[in-house]
Write a protein that holds these residues in place. Structure first.
Motif, PDB file in Angstrom:
ATOM      1  N   ALA A  30       0.560  -1.414   0.026  1.00  0.00           N
ATOM      2  CA  ALA A  30      -0.245  -0.146   0.058  1.00  0.00           C
ATOM      3  C   ALA A  30       0.877   1.092   0.469  1.00  0.00           C
ATOM      4  CB  ALA A  30      -1.007   0.309   1.372  1.00  0.00           C
ATOM      5  N   ASP A  31       1.803   1.001   0.159  1.00  0.00           N
ATOM      6  CA  ASP A  31       2.749   2.323   0.897  1.00  0.00           C
ATOM      7  C   ASP A  31       3.800   2.005  -0.831  1.00  0.00           C
ATOM      8  OD1 ASP A  31       2.104   2.794   3.786  1.00  0.00           O
ATOM      9  OD2 ASP A  31       3.695   2.024   4.617  1.00  0.00           O
ATOM     10  N   ASP A  32       3.840   1.465  -0.811  1.00  0.00           N
ATOM     11  CA  ASP A  32       4.212   1.555  -2.608  1.00  0.00           C
ATOM     12  C   ASP A  32       3.244   1.990  -3.444  1.00  0.00           C
ATOM     13  OD1 ASP A  32       6.689   0.143  -1.556  1.00  0.00           O
ATOM     14  OD2 ASP A  32       6.135  -1.505  -2.173  1.00  0.00           O
ATOM     15  N   VAL A  33       1.747   1.434  -3.416  1.00  0.00           N
ATOM     16  CA  VAL A  33       1.324   1.890  -4.132  1.00  0.00           C
ATOM     17  C   VAL A  33       0.914   3.627  -3.897  1.00  0.00           C
ATOM     18  CG1 VAL A  33      -0.899   1.913  -5.016  1.00  0.00           C
ATOM     19  CG2 VAL A  33       0.093   0.015  -4.608  1.00  0.00           C
ATOM     20  N   LEU A  34       0.932   3.928  -2.914  1.00  0.00           N
ATOM     21  CA  LEU A  34       0.611   5.442  -2.620  1.00  0.00           C
ATOM     22  C   LEU A  34       1.706   6.466  -2.571  1.00  0.00           C
ATOM     23  CD1 LEU A  34      -0.816   7.502  -0.697  1.00  0.00           C
ATOM     24  CD2 LEU A  34       0.386   6.598   0.970  1.00  0.00           C
ATOM     25  N   GLN A  35       2.611   5.753  -2.830  1.00  0.00           N
ATOM     26  CA  GLN A  35       3.870   7.128  -3.441  1.00  0.00           C
ATOM     27  C   GLN A  35       3.757   7.066  -4.669  1.00  0.00           C
ATOM     28  OE1 GLN A  35       7.906   5.593  -2.315  1.00  0.00           O
ATOM     29  NE2 GLN A  35       8.952   6.543  -3.098  1.00  0.00           N
ATOM     30  N   GLU A  36       3.731   5.650  -5.143  1.00  0.00           N
ATOM     31  CA  GLU A  36       3.448   6.253  -7.383  1.00  0.00           C
ATOM     32  C   GLU A  36       2.772   6.894  -7.468  1.00  0.00           C
ATOM     33  OE1 GLU A  36       5.644   5.074  -9.507  1.00  0.00           O
ATOM     34  OE2 GLU A  36       6.987   4.856  -8.073  1.00  0.00           O
ATOM     35  N   THR A  37       1.390   6.757  -6.397  1.00  0.00           N
ATOM     36  CA  THR A  37       0.624   7.562  -6.607  1.00  0.00           C
ATOM     37  C   THR A  37       0.886   9.457  -6.841  1.00  0.00           C
ATOM     38  OG1 THR A  37      -1.260   5.904  -6.059  1.00  0.00           O
ATOM     39  CG2 THR A  37      -2.207   8.282  -6.398  1.00  0.00           C
ATOM     40  N   ALA A  38       1.280  10.182  -5.750  1.00  0.00           N
ATOM     41  CA  ALA A  38       1.401  10.815  -5.222  1.00  0.00           C
ATOM     42  C   ALA A  38       3.042  11.331  -6.004  1.00  0.00           C
ATOM     43  CB  ALA A  38       2.029  11.067  -4.360  1.00  0.00           C
ATOM     44  N   LEU A  39       3.712  10.418  -6.030  1.00  0.00           N
ATOM     45  CA  LEU A  39       4.764  11.029  -7.797  1.00  0.00           C
ATOM     46  C   LEU A  39       3.475  11.152  -8.622  1.00  0.00           C
ATOM     47  CD1 LEU A  39       7.634  10.961  -8.345  1.00  0.00           C
ATOM     48  CD2 LEU A  39       7.089   8.982  -9.006  1.00  0.00           C
ATOM     49  N   LYS A  40       3.164  10.347  -9.743  1.00  0.00           N
ATOM     50  CA  LYS A  40       2.141  10.664 -10.999  1.00  0.00           C
ATOM     51  C   LYS A  40       1.534  11.772 -10.532  1.00  0.00           C
ATOM     52  CE  LYS A  40       2.192   6.143 -12.388  1.00  0.00           C
ATOM     53  NZ  LYS A  40       1.409   4.719 -12.268  1.00  0.00           N
ATOM     54  N   ALA A  41       1.142  12.072  -9.059  1.00  0.00           N
ATOM     55  CA  ALA A  41      -0.359  13.518  -9.101  1.00  0.00           C
ATOM     56  C   ALA A  41       1.062  14.854  -9.222  1.00  0.00           C
ATOM     57  CB  ALA A  41      -1.030  13.002  -7.280  1.00  0.00           C
ATOM     58  N   LEU A  42       2.066  14.573  -8.539  1.00  0.00           N
ATOM     59  CA  LEU A  42       3.084  15.831  -8.468  1.00  0.00           C
ATOM     60  C   LEU A  42       3.271  16.201 -10.194  1.00  0.00           C
ATOM     61  CD1 LEU A  42       4.649  14.740  -5.680  1.00  0.00           C
ATOM     62  CD2 LEU A  42       3.233  17.464  -6.566  1.00  0.00           C
ATOM     63  N   ARG A  43       3.451  14.701 -10.671  1.00  0.00           N
ATOM     64  CA  ARG A  43       4.031  14.703 -12.353  1.00  0.00           C
ATOM     65  C   ARG A  43       3.220  15.794 -13.089  1.00  0.00           C
ATOM     66  NH1 ARG A  43       7.650   9.268 -13.303  1.00  0.00           N
ATOM     67  NH2 ARG A  43       9.202   9.916 -12.189  1.00  0.00           N
ATOM     68  N   ARG A  60      -8.484   8.237  -8.286  1.00  0.00           N
ATOM     69  CA  ARG A  60      -8.801   7.724 -10.465  1.00  0.00           C
ATOM     70  C   ARG A  60      -7.189   6.842 -10.483  1.00  0.00           C
ATOM     71  NH1 ARG A  60     -11.916   6.347 -14.907  1.00  0.00           N
ATOM     72  NH2 ARG A  60     -13.204   6.578 -13.025  1.00  0.00           N
ATOM     73  N   ILE A  61      -5.826   7.992 -10.012  1.00  0.00           N
ATOM     74  CA  ILE A  61      -4.790   7.781  -9.922  1.00  0.00           C
ATOM     75  C   ILE A  61      -3.905   6.755  -9.030  1.00  0.00           C
ATOM     76  CG2 ILE A  61      -2.341   9.127  -9.728  1.00  0.00           C
ATOM     77  CD1 ILE A  61      -3.637  11.783 -10.889  1.00  0.00           C
ATOM     78  N   LEU A  62      -5.006   6.921  -8.076  1.00  0.00           N
ATOM     79  CA  LEU A  62      -4.323   5.501  -6.948  1.00  0.00           C
ATOM     80  C   LEU A  62      -4.689   4.663  -7.345  1.00  0.00           C
ATOM     81  CD1 LEU A  62      -3.926   4.565  -4.395  1.00  0.00           C
ATOM     82  CD2 LEU A  62      -5.968   5.103  -3.252  1.00  0.00           C
ATOM     83  N   ARG A  63      -5.890   4.160  -8.253  1.00  0.00           N
ATOM     84  CA  ARG A  63      -6.908   2.794  -8.891  1.00  0.00           C
ATOM     85  C   ARG A  63      -6.275   2.799  -9.950  1.00  0.00           C
ATOM     86  NH1 ARG A  63     -10.377   2.327 -12.746  1.00  0.00           N
ATOM     87  NH2 ARG A  63     -11.585   0.568 -12.881  1.00  0.00           N
ATOM     88  N   ASN A  64      -6.045   3.862 -10.820  1.00  0.00           N
ATOM     89  CA  ASN A  64      -5.287   3.170 -11.872  1.00  0.00           C
ATOM     90  C   ASN A  64      -3.803   2.760 -11.307  1.00  0.00           C
ATOM     91  OD1 ASN A  64      -7.084   3.893 -13.353  1.00  0.00           O
ATOM     92  ND2 ASN A  64      -6.490   5.715 -14.178  1.00  0.00           N
ATOM     93  N   GLU A  65      -2.925   3.130 -10.867  1.00  0.00           N
ATOM     94  CA  GLU A  65      -1.594   2.657  -9.988  1.00  0.00           C
ATOM     95  C   GLU A  65      -2.071   0.760  -9.496  1.00  0.00           C
ATOM     96  OE1 GLU A  65       1.841   1.965  -9.329  1.00  0.00           O
ATOM     97  OE2 GLU A  65       1.176   3.479 -11.036  1.00  0.00           O
ATOM     98  N   PHE A  66      -2.617   0.707  -8.772  1.00  0.00           N
ATOM     99  CA  PHE A  66      -2.935  -0.628  -8.421  1.00  0.00           C
ATOM    100  C   PHE A  66      -2.962  -1.252  -9.119  1.00  0.00           C
ATOM    101  CE2 PHE A  66      -6.246  -3.160  -7.450  1.00  0.00           C
ATOM    102  CZ  PHE A  66      -5.959  -3.673  -5.654  1.00  0.00           C
ATOM    103  N   ILE A  67      -4.301  -1.107 -10.711  1.00  0.00           N
ATOM    104  CA  ILE A  67      -4.184  -1.773 -11.076  1.00  0.00           C
ATOM    105  C   ILE A  67      -2.715  -2.326 -11.994  1.00  0.00           C
ATOM    106  CG2 ILE A  67      -4.793  -2.523 -13.163  1.00  0.00           C
ATOM    107  CD1 ILE A  67      -7.897  -1.080 -12.291  1.00  0.00           C
ATOM    108  N   SER A  68      -2.105  -0.601 -12.151  1.00  0.00           N
ATOM    109  CA  SER A  68      -1.213  -1.588 -12.580  1.00  0.00           C
ATOM    110  C   SER A  68       0.004  -1.944 -11.872  1.00  0.00           C
ATOM    111  CB  SER A  68      -0.691   0.043 -13.264  1.00  0.00           C
ATOM    112  OG  SER A  68      -0.899   0.628 -13.789  1.00  0.00           O
TER     113      SER A  68
END
Length: 171
Positions: A30-43, A60-68
């Motif tokens: 969950a922490d990994d997915v959250l970190q990627e979500t925050a990074l993608k949101a900032l980008r 939506r970004i979180l959900r897509n990152e989880f699926i990926s």
């Protein structure tokens, strides 16, 4: 705008983490997915339209990152060192197939006795004595037939190449 975006992101992080834990059922993942979500949101900060629902956008970004991440988990990563060399680069078989076809056609033009001697000794791996026994002739006759077969094959196969030997070694 930038500070407002960061404030909204920080405000949503605890709820995003709770959602990520529910999705992954593992705090570390969950922490990994959250970190990627925050990074993608900032980008993608420039893509967010002010005045729209930030929560829906970030979820939506979180959900897509989880699926990926689930898709990535299905395909285990393989180190390049573990991949066999023949998978990365392999020699084409066209040349050897072409040459085999040429040799077979050239062997059809040999006399039957020469072809039999060539097949028994070179392809079959028999000794001169064993081939002579099978062909019911002397060892000298087998050697003579073999020499003539090799010379004929060399002339047929290498007729365009004057620098090559006229005999072909088929052992």
């Amino acid at each position: 705008m930038a500070q407002a975006f960061y404030d909204m992101l920080i405000e949503h992080l605890p709820r995003l983490r709770a959602s990520a834990i529910r999705m992954t059922r593992n705090r570390s993942d969950a922490d990994d997915v959250l970190q990627e979500t925050a990074l993608k949101a900032l980008r993608a900060e420039s893509q967010f339209a002010p005045g729209t629902n930030f929560g829906a956008w970030i979820y939506r970004i979180l959900r897509n990152e989880f699926i990926s991440s689930c898709r990535r988990a299905k395909r285990p990563a393989v180190s390049i060192d573990e991949v066999p060399d023949d998978v990365l680069a392999r020699r084409g078989a066209q040349e050897s197939r072409y040459f085999c076809t040429e040799v077979m056609c050239a062997m059809d033009s040999l006399r039957d006795t020469e072809r039999e001697a060539l097949i028994l000794v070179c392809a079959g791996g028999l000794s001169y004595e064993e081939a002579a026994e099978r062909l019911m002739c002397s060892v000298g006759t087998v050697k003579s037939r073999l020499w003539r077969a090799r010379t004929s094959l060399g002339k047929i196969l290498f007729k365009d190449d004057e620098n090559r030997e006229q005999t072909i070694r088929l052992y």
